[in-house]
Design an enzyme around this catalytic site. Structure first.
Site, short mmCIF file in Angstrom:
data_model
loop_
_atom_site.label_atom_id
_atom_site.label_comp_id
_atom_site.label_asym_id
_atom_site.label_seq_id
_atom_site.Cartn_x
_atom_site.Cartn_y
_atom_site.Cartn_z
N SER A 94 -48.50 29.75 -18.29
CA SER A 94 -47.31 29.31 -17.55
C SER A 94 -47.60 27.98 -16.90
O SER A 94 -48.77 27.63 -16.65
CB SER A 94 -46.97 30.34 -16.47
N TYR A 112 -48.71 35.02 -8.34
CA TYR A 112 -48.43 34.75 -9.76
C TYR A 112 -49.17 33.50 -10.24
O TYR A 112 -49.75 33.50 -11.32
CB TYR A 112 -46.92 34.61 -9.96
C1 8X3 Z 1 -42.75 31.40 -15.33
C2 8X3 Z 1 -42.53 30.01 -14.80
O1 8X3 Z 1 -41.73 28.65 -12.81
O2 8X3 Z 1 -41.38 31.05 -12.69
O3 8X3 Z 1 -44.02 31.60 -15.85
O4 8X3 Z 1 -43.61 30.14 -12.46
S1 8X3 Z 1 -42.31 29.99 -13.11
#
Ligand code: 8X3
Length: 246
Positions: free
Chosen positions: A132, A145
């Site tokens: 990502s 994340y």
């Molecule tokens: C997803 C992209 O911008 O939500 O992997 O982190 S973001």
């Protein structure tokens, strides 16, 4: 007679995973559609002439069962993952962080470990890890994340070093703003308005098929060509914090 090559896609029940399974089937692969939701992967496998295998990447026994049925694998797409929660670090829930690390990082590790013998046996294997932009740039309320996706990136690099000299390519595809049916909903615990707000005013975010096409392209390249990493953002997203909205 040409033997059909096998591709395994984790998280194939929706979004980028399902689109990638379809794209690889179009490319001629027999696609093993692996995910937790059996009804969805069965329907997908039927649609594309593939195989459905129930898989929970956070469960070692489930991963072992997947591997037990596969002697030769040409392509592994480690796509299963997701974001849970959108809180600043000060108030984030450690359980969300644990769950994100488990699925995005340990899940990738478990499936990769289990399928490496079959990838080797193909004589020309490819692992594509779904990273990502969150694996490259930080943003507020994304700490758990972004940490997990930074790990995805470095695990991909490490694997490429460790497998150097073997007939296995290792790629990371790192999307930015992709609008899928579930990613935002899961992150915001089912809050549709919060999920939609991420894409508010963005005329054309990426869609799952855009990322699937990149994976398909990587998979059909000659065996000596390794795409290390591919960052893909919509035209409207010049940087993580620089998104054109109308
Ligand atoms: C997803 C992209 O911008 O939500 O992997 O982190 S973001």
């Amino acid at each position: 007679m040409t033997v059909q090559k096998t591709a395994v896609v984790t998280g194939a029940s929706s979004g980028i995973g399902a689109a990638t399974a379809r794209a690889l089937a179009t490319e001629g692969f027999r696609v093993v559609c692996a995910a937790r939701r059996t009804d969805r992967i069965q329907a997908l496998a039927q649609e594309i002439g593939g195989v459905a295998v129930p898989l929970d990447v956070t469960d070692a026994a489930s991963v072992a069962a997947l591997a037990a049925g596969l002697d030769v694998v040409h392509v592994l797409v480690n796509n299963a993952g997701g974001a849970f929660g959108a809180d600043p670090i000060e108030s984030a829930d450690p359980e969300d962080w644990r769950a994100m690390y488990d699925v995005n990082v340990l899940g990738l590790m478990r499936v990769t470990q289990a399928l490496l013998p079959a990838l080797r046996a193909s004589g020309d294997g490819l692992i594509v890890n779904l990273g990502s932009t969150a694996g490259r740039w930080a943003y507020e309320s994304g700490g758990g994340y972004t940490a997990a996706k930074h790990a995805t990136r470095v695990v991909t690099e490490t694997l490429r070093l460790e497998l150097n000299g073997e007939p296995i390519r290792i790629s990371e595809v790192a999307p930015g703003m992709v609008r899928t049916e579930e990613f935002g909903l899961v992150r915001f615990g089912g809050d549709r308005a919060a999920a939609d707000a991420v894409y508010a005013g963005v005329a054309e975010p990426l869609v799952a098929e855009d990322i699937a096409e990149a994976v398909r392209w990587i998979a059909q390249l000659p065996a000596h060509v390794n795409i290390d990493e591919l960052v893909i953002k919509p035209r409207a997203q010049a940087a993580v914090h620089k998104v054109h909205r109308v």
